[in-house]
Every structure is written in structure tokens, then in C-alpha cells.
Design a protein around this motif. Sequence first.
Motif, mmCIF file in Angstrom:
data_model
loop_
_atom_site.group_PDB
_atom_site.id
_atom_site.type_symbol
_atom_site.label_atom_id
_atom_site.label_comp_id
_atom_site.label_asym_id
_atom_site.label_seq_id
_atom_site.Cartn_x
_atom_site.Cartn_y
_atom_site.Cartn_z
ATOM 1 N N ARG A 145 0.828 -1.206 0.000
ATOM 2 C CA ARG A 145 0.000 0.000 0.000
ATOM 3 C C ARG A 145 0.863 1.257 0.000
ATOM 4 N NH1 ARG A 145 -4.433 -0.424 -2.194
ATOM 5 N NH2 ARG A 145 -3.231 -2.037 -3.195
ATOM 6 N N MET A 146 1.977 1.225 0.715
ATOM 7 C CA MET A 146 2.857 2.398 0.730
ATOM 8 C C MET A 146 3.412 2.685 -0.659
ATOM 9 S SD MET A 146 4.816 2.593 4.395
ATOM 10 C CE MET A 146 5.476 0.940 4.528
ATOM 11 N N LEU A 147 3.756 1.624 -1.385
ATOM 12 C CA LEU A 147 4.246 1.819 -2.751
ATOM 13 C C LEU A 147 3.135 2.343 -3.654
ATOM 14 C CD1 LEU A 147 6.558 -1.264 -3.374
ATOM 15 C CD2 LEU A 147 7.135 0.979 -2.456
ATOM 16 N N ASP A 148 1.921 1.801 -3.498
ATOM 17 C CA ASP A 148 0.780 2.273 -4.282
ATOM 18 C C ASP A 148 0.538 3.765 -4.065
ATOM 19 O OD1 ASP A 148 0.344 -0.241 -5.273
ATOM 20 O OD2 ASP A 148 -1.331 -0.719 -3.950
ATOM 21 N N MET A 149 0.839 4.245 -2.848
ATOM 22 C CA MET A 149 0.579 5.646 -2.496
ATOM 23 C C MET A 149 1.752 6.557 -2.830
ATOM 24 S SD MET A 149 -1.284 4.817 1.123
ATOM 25 C CE MET A 149 -1.431 6.513 1.683
ATOM 26 N N GLY A 150 2.792 6.003 -3.459
ATOM 27 C CA GLY A 150 3.899 6.827 -3.920
ATOM 28 C C GLY A 150 4.954 7.140 -2.876
ATOM 29 N N PHE A 151 5.111 6.270 -1.872
ATOM 30 C CA PHE A 151 6.053 6.530 -0.785
ATOM 31 C C PHE A 151 7.433 5.914 -1.010
ATOM 32 C CE2 PHE A 151 2.289 7.109 2.217
ATOM 33 C CZ PHE A 151 2.480 8.490 2.321
ATOM 34 N N ALA A 152 7.684 5.350 -2.184
ATOM 35 C CA ALA A 152 8.948 4.625 -2.407
ATOM 36 C C ALA A 152 10.162 5.526 -2.166
ATOM 37 C CB ALA A 152 8.980 4.040 -3.818
ATOM 38 N N GLU A 153 10.145 6.751 -2.716
ATOM 39 C CA GLU A 153 11.297 7.646 -2.563
ATOM 40 C C GLU A 153 11.485 8.056 -1.105
ATOM 41 O OE1 GLU A 153 11.329 11.009 -5.153
ATOM 42 O OE2 GLU A 153 11.161 9.804 -6.983
ATOM 43 N N ALA A 154 10.376 8.321 -0.417
ATOM 44 C CA ALA A 154 10.466 8.705 0.997
ATOM 45 C C ALA A 154 11.080 7.576 1.822
ATOM 46 C CB ALA A 154 9.090 9.076 1.534
ATOM 47 N N ILE A 155 10.671 6.339 1.540
ATOM 48 C CA ILE A 155 11.205 5.189 2.281
ATOM 49 C C ILE A 155 12.707 5.061 2.040
ATOM 50 C CG2 ILE A 155 11.177 2.664 2.430
ATOM 51 C CD1 ILE A 155 8.128 2.846 1.824
ATOM 52 N N ASP A 156 13.125 5.176 0.776
ATOM 53 C CA ASP A 156 14.561 5.090 0.465
ATOM 54 C C ASP A 156 15.349 6.180 1.192
ATOM 55 O OD1 ASP A 156 14.238 2.881 -1.124
ATOM 56 O OD2 ASP A 156 14.205 3.979 -3.019
ATOM 57 N N ASP A 157 14.780 7.379 1.260
ATOM 58 C CA ASP A 157 15.465 8.491 1.924
ATOM 59 C C ASP A 157 15.554 8.246 3.427
ATOM 60 O OD1 ASP A 157 16.638 11.207 1.827
ATOM 61 O OD2 ASP A 157 14.890 11.744 3.027
ATOM 62 N N ILE A 158 14.489 7.713 3.999
ATOM 63 C CA ILE A 158 14.486 7.401 5.441
ATOM 64 C C ILE A 158 15.590 6.390 5.764
ATOM 65 C CG2 ILE A 158 13.170 6.193 7.245
ATOM 66 C CD1 ILE A 158 10.644 7.551 6.008
ATOM 67 N N VAL A 159 15.701 5.363 4.923
ATOM 68 C CA VAL A 159 16.716 4.323 5.160
ATOM 69 C C VAL A 159 18.122 4.916 5.147
ATOM 70 C CG1 VAL A 159 17.749 2.224 4.212
ATOM 71 C CG2 VAL A 159 15.262 2.444 4.319
ATOM 72 N N LYS A 160 18.349 5.912 4.302
ATOM 73 C CA LYS A 160 19.666 6.564 4.258
ATOM 74 C C LYS A 160 19.957 7.368 5.518
ATOM 75 C CE LYS A 160 19.607 7.033 -0.794
ATOM 76 N NZ LYS A 160 19.440 7.995 -1.908
ATOM 77 N N ARG A 161 18.905 7.753 6.256
ATOM 78 C CA ARG A 161 19.060 8.639 7.412
ATOM 79 C C ARG A 161 19.055 7.892 8.745
ATOM 80 N NH1 ARG A 161 18.214 14.024 5.846
ATOM 81 N NH2 ARG A 161 17.503 14.220 3.683
ATOM 82 N N ILE A 162 18.948 6.564 8.712
ATOM 83 C CA ILE A 162 18.989 5.792 9.956
ATOM 84 C C ILE A 162 20.252 4.927 9.981
ATOM 85 C CG2 ILE A 162 16.464 5.779 10.139
ATOM 86 C CD1 ILE A 162 16.467 2.872 9.227
ATOM 87 N N ALA A 163 20.467 4.233 11.086
ATOM 88 C CA ALA A 163 21.667 3.398 11.234
ATOM 89 C C ALA A 163 21.823 2.443 10.040
ATOM 90 C CB ALA A 163 21.579 2.604 12.537
ATOM 91 N N ARG A 164 23.038 2.333 9.574
ATOM 92 C CA ARG A 164 23.274 1.495 8.393
ATOM 93 C C ARG A 164 22.971 0.034 8.672
ATOM 94 N NH1 ARG A 164 29.007 1.067 5.033
ATOM 95 N NH2 ARG A 164 28.245 -0.387 3.423
ATOM 96 N N HIS A 165 23.377 -0.437 9.850
ATOM 97 C CA HIS A 165 23.171 -1.851 10.180
ATOM 98 C C HIS A 165 21.943 -1.975 11.071
ATOM 99 C CE1 HIS A 165 26.935 -2.917 8.319
ATOM 100 N NE2 HIS A 165 27.556 -1.998 9.032
#
Length: 466
Positions: A156-176
Motif C-alpha cells: 500500500r505504501m508503494l501504491d501511495m507513492g512513498f517509495a522515494e520517501a522510504i529510500d530516503d528514510i533508510v539513508k538517514r537511519i543506522a546502516r546496520h
Amino acid sequence: MTSFDTHPLKPALLASLDTLGYATMTPVQAQALPPMLQGRDVIVQAQTGSGKTAAFGLALLQAIEVESIRLQALVLCPTRELADQVSKVIRKLAAGIPNVKLLTLCGGMPLGPQLASLAHDPHIVVGTPGRVQEHLKRGSLHGGGVKVLVLDEADRMLDMGFAEAIDDIVKRIARHHQTLLLSATYPEEIRAVSGRLQRDPVTVTVAAEADARPAIEQRFHEVEPARKPDALAQLLAEARRSAGTGSHEGALVFCNMRREVDAVAQELDRRGFSALALHGDMEQRDRDEVLVRFANRSCTVLVATDVAARGLDIAALPLVVSYDIAHDPDTHTHRIGRTGRAGEPGLAVSLCTPRERPKAENIEQASGTPLSWHPLKLAPPRGKTLQLAPMKTLVIDAGRQDKLRPGDILGALTGEAGLAAGDIGKIDVFATRAYVAISRAQANKALERLRAGRIKGRNFRVRPLG
């Protein structure tokens, strides 16, 4: 192994499970919890109501260290309603662990109170991608200590266009960190997200057993566009007549467009049905109040878009109607999954115009089974016949910030107000207001008594809703 105590869970978590009456694990919990507790990345494909939330809730609560005051678990959800629902489950599971701080951060809510709450780091955040991304960018949320990332209802998140936001969030949290990806469907887009964000994930797919599937009957009716309102009104009237005593006589009606939602709700209201609209153009408070009224049975028909209905948690919803045929088979699957829950029978009806036939054929092809088409003999249009909801909602202008609890409201109604417990329905307490459902026959009496009396020794403003 079907018992929770066979896993290395904190005693406080086992105590909470016992209090909540979770004696044995559901199939998805039995398969997904072990690798989650081992710290593995996991993909879970299972339908709504399968116990996914409790599984990842236990895993992240097991992983956090309360004495470390920093964000350690982040759960992303597609909508505010689902985020609230997930937060409630995790809070219940964490009831026996002192000093766990959980925040719900969603768009559509004022930023100021959220910033104030973030003055001290929470252990857990449940939120929507856009608002979580905003806080991470501002530096009001710190992701360097995240151990567990959960993507709930990822499809549902992908359907709503959140893919870029999710990728950006992952870059801003702990790598491991551990990534848990949960989805009712498993399209190619989800595989791609898993490939980017997960390491050697364990895949858990749980299909309902044939004899354990909820008894959902599907019917398709071909209807001319001009007769759709008549067809819907007839179906709702028939469902109301056949509803069992004490059941949630409600129906959920799906439309593809927001403007269609408003038009259908207005037409049903004109015909005497207790109907409300729900879509993304509404203010968040209005959306909250619509969901409260539908869940507590002071509204019997909810007309909604697919996105707005996410997170709706009604255990026994007997009827779902697709006023418009869903754009794709996955959306259709989500729609019919709103009925037939918790072992209750359910009916999913689709009204199909001749132009919508190709969409119906796509659903048939995806399911691999023929659709069940039924002729619909429409009776001549009737005049307005009132279909009143069994309950009415009262609003109390006080909430959690005033230390108000459901028990306080129940005590005031059964005490000084003199109502029988059977006349009092669902009670919902929000931060600054509370809602209580009262049987329609006793609603005016309850309103007068609450206005004249006190709740918890104090006078609060009380008014009817709707």
C-alpha cells in the motif's frame, strides 16, 4: 511450536500475552517470530487479521533496551489510521515494561506537539513515511540508533507513492539494522524493495487453510450506471433486514474517486440511510470522528476510498460493496478482506457497469477462479425510509491530557447518570476529546445527565456528534 513461551521472550512480554489472552500463536506468528527474534531480515506475506502486527511488535520490543534513551525501532505505515492501530497493539504488548516511550508521528497532525514530544528521544516511533522523513530531515528525530525498521503494508505504501520517501528514510537511519517487510501481496515492486533494503531475508508466506478461511461470499452484479444508486440502496436494505441481533449491521462501500464518495454518501443520506463519507480531502479530526462513529455503530454505512479505509478495524463487518470495480486485482483483494474477519461470515458485492467488465475480467484472471455473477432484479424506487443507526455518539471535550480514561466515563454513566451497562457502547479516548456510543433510545437522557453531573469530579463540555 504454537506456544509463545517456547521462545526467548522477556518475562514482561509473556505476561502481557497472557493478560491479552494470546494463548497460542497464529500460523504467521509461528513462522515469522523465530527469525525475527534471531535478528534476521524477514519478508512476511499474509492477509490482514493474521497476527502480523503482534509478531513484529514482540520482535521490536524484545530488541529495544529501555535504559538507552534513543530511537531503536521505527515502524512505517501507509496511513494515520493504520499507524494508530499498530501503536495500540504495541502499547498493549509493552504494558509490563516500565518507561517504554512510543510516539505516533503522522501527517495531517500539527507539527508543534510532535516537536515538543521529541524533546526527549522515544524508543519506538510508528508513523507515516512523509512525516517521519520530515522529522529526520529537521533533526528533530535521530535515526542513528535504529535497530529494527518495519515496513507495514508495504504494498500500500508503494501504491501511495512513498517509495522515494522510504529510500530516503533508510539513508538517514543506522546502516546496520534489521528490516521487516510485511505485505498482503507480493508484486514485483515489493521484490525490488526487498532487494534494495534487505540482506538474505527469510520469506514467510502464510495462506489461509481451505477450512480456516473466513466464509466470504462474492457476488458480481451487472448494473447500468444510472441504476447503481438504486442497486446499492436495495442491497443495503436487504443486508439490514438479514442482520442478526447485536451484529454490526454496518456496510463498507468503496468508490474509486473522492468526488464519487461524497456523491454516494449524500444520495444514501437522502434515501434515509445513516451514511458517512471518508476520503483524503477531509480534515484529520473529521476523519477520526467518521471512523469512531462507524466503529461504534452510530453510523451504519461508510462510503470510502481505498486509501482512507486502511486501518479500519471492525471485527464483524458483514457487507462490503464495490460501488466501482477496483482498478486492479490487488485492491479488490484488500476490499473483500475487510469482511469475513475473526471467523465471521461476510458478503462482498461488486456492482459492475458494462464499461467496467474488463476490470472484472482482470480480477477473474488474477484469482484463477470464475466470478460469481448474479442477476439483480431491482424493485421500483421507494420513497425515503429511515434506516437509523442503533447508537448515537456523545463527544466529551476532554481526553488523555486530562487524565480521562474509559472507566471514568463508564462509571459516570452507570453511576450518577443511571444508565444500564447494556446501553453504553464503545468508548474512544483521544488526546483532547473522548467519544462514547449510547443506545439511541437513551442518548438524550445520557446527554442531560452528563451535562448536569460530573466525570471524575469535574465538569466537561458534552455534546452530541452528528
